[in-house]
Design a protein around this motif. Structure first.
Motif, short mmCIF file in Angstrom:
data_model
loop_
_atom_site.label_atom_id
_atom_site.label_comp_id
_atom_site.label_asym_id
_atom_site.label_seq_id
_atom_site.Cartn_x
_atom_site.Cartn_y
_atom_site.Cartn_z
N ARG A 1 -2.06 -6.62 -6.22
CA ARG A 1 -0.85 -7.32 -5.81
C ARG A 1 -0.61 -8.60 -6.64
N SER A 2 -1.66 -9.38 -6.83
CA SER A 2 -1.48 -10.63 -7.56
C SER A 2 -1.08 -10.37 -9.00
N THR A 3 -1.61 -9.34 -9.60
CA THR A 3 -1.26 -9.03 -11.00
C THR A 3 0.14 -8.45 -11.09
N MET A 4 0.52 -7.62 -10.12
CA MET A 4 1.89 -7.10 -10.11
C MET A 4 2.90 -8.23 -9.97
N ARG A 5 2.60 -9.20 -9.09
CA ARG A 5 3.52 -10.33 -8.93
C ARG A 5 3.68 -11.11 -10.24
N ALA A 6 2.56 -11.20 -10.98
CA ALA A 6 2.62 -11.95 -12.23
C ALA A 6 3.33 -11.17 -13.34
N LEU A 7 3.12 -9.86 -13.41
CA LEU A 7 3.65 -9.07 -14.52
C LEU A 7 5.02 -8.47 -14.25
N ASP A 8 5.29 -8.12 -12.99
CA ASP A 8 6.54 -7.42 -12.67
C ASP A 8 6.98 -7.83 -11.26
N PRO A 9 7.40 -9.09 -11.07
CA PRO A 9 7.63 -9.61 -9.72
C PRO A 9 8.73 -8.90 -8.96
N ARG A 10 9.65 -8.23 -9.63
CA ARG A 10 10.75 -7.56 -8.93
C ARG A 10 10.39 -6.15 -8.48
N ARG A 11 9.24 -5.65 -8.89
CA ARG A 11 8.84 -4.30 -8.52
C ARG A 11 8.41 -4.25 -7.06
N GLY A 12 8.97 -3.34 -6.28
CA GLY A 12 8.62 -3.23 -4.87
C GLY A 12 7.31 -2.48 -4.67
N ILE A 13 6.59 -2.87 -3.62
CA ILE A 13 5.32 -2.22 -3.28
C ILE A 13 5.41 -1.73 -1.84
N VAL A 14 5.05 -0.46 -1.64
CA VAL A 14 5.03 0.15 -0.31
C VAL A 14 3.58 0.38 0.08
N ASP A 15 3.18 -0.04 1.28
CA ASP A 15 1.79 0.07 1.74
C ASP A 15 1.59 1.26 2.67
N ILE A 16 0.43 1.92 2.49
CA ILE A 16 -0.09 2.82 3.52
C ILE A 16 -1.53 2.38 3.78
N PRO A 17 -1.77 1.60 4.83
CA PRO A 17 -3.14 1.20 5.15
C PRO A 17 -3.82 2.22 6.06
N GLU A 18 -5.13 2.15 6.13
CA GLU A 18 -5.90 2.94 7.09
C GLU A 18 -5.58 4.43 7.02
N SER A 19 -5.55 4.98 5.81
CA SER A 19 -5.26 6.41 5.66
C SER A 19 -6.45 7.28 6.00
N ASP A 20 -7.64 6.73 6.00
CA ASP A 20 -8.97 7.35 6.20
C ASP A 20 -9.48 8.04 4.94
N GLY A 21 -8.63 8.16 3.89
CA GLY A 21 -9.10 8.69 2.62
C GLY A 21 -9.27 10.20 2.57
#
Length: 343
Positions: free
Chosen positions: A202-222
């Motif tokens: 996330r921190s690198t995306m904000r620095a390199l491409d701040p306008r790019r949206g990120i969608v989260d899927i937490p706790e998928s269990d893998g």
């Protein structure tokens, strides 16, 4: 002095002069004597290790695809630990309630062990169990994901923040001319390693491409089935998803979801070279895999345990593993745990 003189091929009187820094010895001879001392020190270490037996316990809360890689790494690395003899007891589960995992650690403490190599959630209960093992003089080395606020003697594995940052750099490079959002999917927020990868990404995306949206899927269990369902929903809700950073696994399910939705995944980055990810790389469904040398990890873990017990001169302090970016063109073909060629 007699041993040093024999090793260096000089007289005992010459060794005495060198040890007491007296004049009259050529610089080349001084270096020869010092090298002999260093060689003898290493050989004494080998003698101390000869016949030493270490029974270690590998405790992992992880999917079988990853525990299989770690077991293979141990089997391949064990001959290189000679003349010390290591035996490994495996305690592996795909889903492990924290209280039951803690019971397992306490049981190891009661039975005794030369050391524990642990992949577990970063919780207070786990840290307390590590403290109880430490009190029994059983060292704990964390593997891949850390429990930093504990008495563990070392962490072995990659720098997870750097791994996430590497994934973000690759995504930004490969999506330079493509609009759309990036899906980030984790298996569990309990594991510090996954949390650190996500933070680095996330921190690198904000620095390199701040306008790019990120969608989260937490706790998928893998697991594939869960990831297939969750990613399918995300694709329905976000028609502009064009890339995936899979931190925790379930990658066949992710591919199935994109295929079922008739959607194109421009960039797909995952972790570790298990069978599924190797196949996805070769089929073109996965763009790259972030991998590290698991054999180095288990070797460093073993050295840390030997150092704790005084079997090698000083406690081993391993550094983090080198991060490799694997594509179909530098994919190891004969060893699942071997380091890839760097390209």
């Amino acid at each position: 002095m007699r041993e040093i003189a024999r090793q260096a091929g000089v007289s005992e009187a010459t060794v005495d002069r060198v040890l007491h820094e007296r004049p009259g010895v050529r610089e080349g001879t001084v270096l020869q004597v010092r090298q002999a001392i260093a060689d003898l020190d290493r050989q004494r270490t080998q003698l101390r290790l000869s016949g030493r037996r270490f029974m270690v316990d590998l405790v992992m809360d992880t999917p079988k695809r990853f525990s299989a890689l770690v077991r293979a790494a141990w089997e391949q690395e064990l001959p290189n630990l000679r003349p010390a003899v290591f035996r490994v007891r495996h305690h592996l589960r795909e889903t492990w309630p924290v209280d039951e995992l803690v019971d397992q650690l306490d049981d190891i403490g009661r039975r005794g062990s030369s050391g524990v190599i642990l992949k577990a959630p970063d919780t207070r209960e786990v840290a307390d169990a590590i403290a109880r093992l430490t009190a029994r003089r059983i060292p704990v080395v964390t593997l891949v994901t850390d429990v930093p606020m504990s008495t563990r003697i070392a962490y072995v594995g990659m720098d997870n923040r750097a791994a996430g940052a590497t994934a973000a750099h690759l995504v930004c490079q490969w999506l330079r001319h493509v609009d759309g959002q990036v899906l980030v999917i984790t298996s569990s927020e309990r594991f510090r390693g996954e949390e650190e990868r996500e933070m680095g990404f996330r921190s690198t995306m904000r620095a390199l491409d701040p306008r790019r949206g990120i969608v989260d899927i937490p706790e998928s269990d893998g697991f594939d089935a869960t990831c297939r369902t969750l990613v399918g929903r995300a694709l329905a809700d976000h028609p502009d998803l064009v890339a995936v950073y899979s931190i925790g696994g379930g990658n066949n399910g992710i591919v199935d979801a994109f295929t079922s939705a008739n959607r194109c995944c421009e960039v797909f980055i995952g972790h570790d070279l298990g069978d599924a990810n190797r196949s996805l790389l070769l089929s073109g469904h996965m763009t790259a895999v972030i991998h590290h040398d698991l054999r180095a990890d288990v070797r460093h873990a073993a050295q840390s345990i030997m150092g704790f017990h005084g079997a090698i001169p000083a406690p081993h302090r391993p550094g983090t593993s080198e991060i490799a970016v694997v594509t179909p063109y530098n994919l190891p073909v004969d060893d699942l745990t071997r380091s890839p060629r760097v390209i």
